[in-house]
Design a protein around this motif. Sequence first.
Motif, PDB file in Angstrom:
ATOM      1  N   ILE A  25       0.787  -1.128   0.051  1.00 15.31           N
ATOM      2  CA  ILE A  25       0.006  -0.069   0.050  1.00 15.31           C
ATOM      3  C   ILE A  25       0.792   1.157  -0.023  1.00 15.31           C
ATOM      4  CG2 ILE A  25      -1.918   1.285   1.247  1.00 15.31           C
ATOM      5  CD1 ILE A  25      -2.608  -1.701   0.202  1.00 15.31           C
ATOM      6  N   ASP A  26       0.651   2.033  -0.913  1.00 15.42           N
ATOM      7  CA  ASP A  26       1.492   3.423  -1.112  1.00 15.42           C
ATOM      8  C   ASP A  26       0.970   4.316   0.025  1.00 15.42           C
ATOM      9  OD1 ASP A  26       3.032   2.732  -3.193  1.00 15.42           O
ATOM     10  OD2 ASP A  26       1.562   2.900  -4.589  1.00 15.42           O
ATOM     11  N   THR A  27       1.696   4.787   0.897  1.00 15.03           N
ATOM     12  CA  THR A  27       1.281   5.526   2.097  1.00 15.03           C
ATOM     13  C   THR A  27       2.216   6.750   2.315  1.00 15.03           C
ATOM     14  OG1 THR A  27       0.874   3.320   2.960  1.00 15.03           O
ATOM     15  CG2 THR A  27       0.998   5.361   4.466  1.00 15.03           C
ATOM     16  N   ILE A  28       1.520   7.841   2.728  1.00 15.47           N
ATOM     17  CA  ILE A  28       2.050   8.952   2.993  1.00 15.47           C
ATOM     18  C   ILE A  28       2.023   9.163   4.571  1.00 15.47           C
ATOM     19  CG2 ILE A  28       1.905  11.579   2.959  1.00 15.47           C
ATOM     20  CD1 ILE A  28       0.620  11.358   0.272  1.00 15.47           C
ATOM     21  N   LEU A  29       3.452   9.522   4.895  1.00 12.60           N
ATOM     22  CA  LEU A  29       3.613   9.488   6.379  1.00 12.60           C
ATOM     23  C   LEU A  29       3.821  11.082   6.637  1.00 12.60           C
ATOM     24  CD1 LEU A  29       3.896   8.229   9.179  1.00 12.60           C
ATOM     25  CD2 LEU A  29       6.464   8.091   8.463  1.00 12.60           C
TER      26      LEU A  29
END
Length: 233
Positions: A165-169
């Motif tokens: 899953i491409d995720t932004i932190l």
Amino acid sequence: MIPISDNIRCRSKPIINYWLIGINLVIFLWELKLESSGQLGYFINSWGVIPAQISGAVTNALFFNNSAAWIIVVWRVFSLFFAIFLHGTFSQILGNLLFLWVFGKTVENILGHGRYLGFYLASGAIAGVVQILAEPSLTVPLIGGNGAIAAILGAYILKFPQAKIDTILPLIIVYIPIQLPAFFYIFWWFVQQLFYGIGSLNIPPVGVNQSGVVFWGQIAGLLIGAAFMRLKR
């Protein structure tokens, strides 16, 4: 952590998923309008799932031969489906729609449009029934698509446990893109529930969604999704 996409390629456009997101947004905007006019409490108490009313109506209809109670039963059965599209806080609708956007499109691609719609509605309604059974005397309305979203997560994880899953932190003002395994999001979904009280709408007289009861609906949704995908195999 903000999921934005997965690495599973879809063969067709997730039309039903788009419609579900749109309907949820439109109804939430309607809720905001009702809140500004002081009518939201009446609306939510009329169309939310209130366990005490449903269990009482079923008891009167089945055991006391009260024909009028059947009208309430039918009305409240419909509310099991309609309440899926109601939300009590900004954080609840934003969180639900975010997870619906990322994970729902892939599940729709697996099931097909019609079966996905049935799966979404049935999962949300069954999660509502579990909430009623968990606390049949509860007078607080239960609303939101949490059970349906949990079912989508359960189905997704069982089918694609190794998906990325491409995720932004977000770290203050710095946003770092990372990839996380799909299985991690079961844990993150339940953590996210702790923040669903942020941005609550004013819903008199007693608010909505008692956390302990909602939790059982989410567990039920997760198991329903996983079981359905297991049977589909």
